[in-house]
Motif scaffolding. Structure first.
Motif, PDB file in Angstrom:
ATOM      1  N   GLY A 164       0.789  -1.218   0.000  1.00  0.00           N
ATOM      2  CA  GLY A 164       0.000   0.000   0.000  1.00  0.00           C
ATOM      3  C   GLY A 164       0.821   1.267   0.000  1.00  0.00           C
ATOM      4  O   GLY A 164       2.037   1.245  -0.151  1.00  0.00           O
ATOM      5  N   TYR A 214      -0.802   7.227   8.354  1.00  0.00           N
ATOM      6  CA  TYR A 214      -1.947   6.603   7.699  1.00  0.00           C
ATOM      7  C   TYR A 214      -1.484   5.912   6.425  1.00  0.00           C
ATOM      8  O   TYR A 214      -0.737   6.495   5.636  1.00  0.00           O
ATOM      9  CB  TYR A 214      -2.995   7.661   7.332  1.00  0.00           C
ATOM     10  CG  TYR A 214      -3.590   8.370   8.507  1.00  0.00           C
ATOM     11  CD1 TYR A 214      -4.743   7.890   9.116  1.00  0.00           C
ATOM     12  CD2 TYR A 214      -3.010   9.528   9.025  1.00  0.00           C
ATOM     13  CE1 TYR A 214      -5.314   8.550  10.197  1.00  0.00           C
ATOM     14  CE2 TYR A 214      -3.566  10.190  10.104  1.00  0.00           C
ATOM     15  CZ  TYR A 214      -4.713   9.700  10.683  1.00  0.00           C
ATOM     16  OH  TYR A 214      -5.267  10.349  11.759  1.00  0.00           O
ATOM     17  N   SER A 273      -2.933   3.257   3.130  1.00  0.00           N
ATOM     18  CA  SER A 273      -4.049   2.617   2.444  1.00  0.00           C
ATOM     19  C   SER A 273      -3.534   1.417   1.664  1.00  0.00           C
ATOM     20  O   SER A 273      -2.570   1.526   0.902  1.00  0.00           O
ATOM     21  CB  SER A 273      -4.721   3.596   1.476  1.00  0.00           C
ATOM     22  OG  SER A 273      -5.737   2.930   0.741  1.00  0.00           O
ATOM     23  N   GLY A 278      -7.649   0.497  -0.307  1.00  0.00           N
ATOM     24  CA  GLY A 278      -8.899   0.858   0.347  1.00  0.00           C
ATOM     25  C   GLY A 278      -9.035   0.317   1.755  1.00  0.00           C
ATOM     26  O   GLY A 278      -9.863   0.786   2.521  1.00  0.00           O
ATOM     27  N   LEU A 287      -7.672   0.436   5.267  1.00  0.00           N
ATOM     28  CA  LEU A 287      -6.888   1.500   5.895  1.00  0.00           C
ATOM     29  C   LEU A 287      -6.207   1.044   7.176  1.00  0.00           C
ATOM     30  O   LEU A 287      -6.700   0.165   7.874  1.00  0.00           O
ATOM     31  CB  LEU A 287      -7.792   2.690   6.197  1.00  0.00           C
ATOM     32  CG  LEU A 287      -8.530   3.274   5.001  1.00  0.00           C
ATOM     33  CD1 LEU A 287      -9.436   4.419   5.452  1.00  0.00           C
ATOM     34  CD2 LEU A 287      -7.573   3.737   3.920  1.00  0.00           C
TER      35      LEU A 287
END
Length: 151
Positions: free
Chosen positions: A101, A118, A120, A123, A125
């Motif tokens: 990711g 953060y 991803s 999609g 997370l």
């Protein structure tokens, strides 16, 4: 796990709660690092591939490459290496759940000591919150997430 330069982060966590599922195949897990609870994680996980429950102990790692020597992955994806029948060992061999990711955001806390990263994974997370020193290495574009249950 090898001490390669590609490894950015590795920590042991205990799942403290699961969110109410919004999707049929995804759970959001919440966990704290062990033994000091200095890092908190929330992670969307495909529960069909990797079912989890409260109290499960996980090892979570992030790396820029799956090569044990830390070399950059070539144009082949990690799944292609396995399909090609390659006998080369990778970091993925030691884990049960692997995703690739993008790190898309960092937030610095007001105390100047903690940050939140953060990521991803298509999609799904993840957020990691903890000490600046532990999470600063995550200031890269793309990472592999590697997770296994501690036995």
């Amino acid at each position: 796990m090898s001490g390669s330069d590609a490894q950015l982060f590795e920590e042991n966590f205990v799942i403290t709660r699961l969110s109410d599922p919004k999707y049929d195949r995804v759970d959001r897990i919440y966990a704290s690092s062990e033994p000091d609870k200095s890092i908190d994680i929330s992670l969307d996980i495909n529960k069909e591939l990797f079912p989890c429950k409260i109290g499960d102990e996980l090892t979570v790692a992030l790396a820029t490459s799956l090569s044990l020597d830390g070399s950059k992955d070539d144009e082949r994806g990690w799944r292609d290496v396995a399909k090609a029948g390659s006998s080369d060992a990778t970091l993925a061999d030691d884990f049960d759940y692997v995703c690739y990711g993008k790190v898309y955001k960092f937030e610095d806390a007001e105390d100047g000591q903690t940050i939140k990263a953060y990521v991803s994974f298509g999609g799904l997370l993840m957020s990691l919150a903890g000490s600046y020193k532990k999470l600063t290495p995550l200031r890269v574009d793309n990472v592999y997430l590697l997770v296994r249950k501690r036995r």
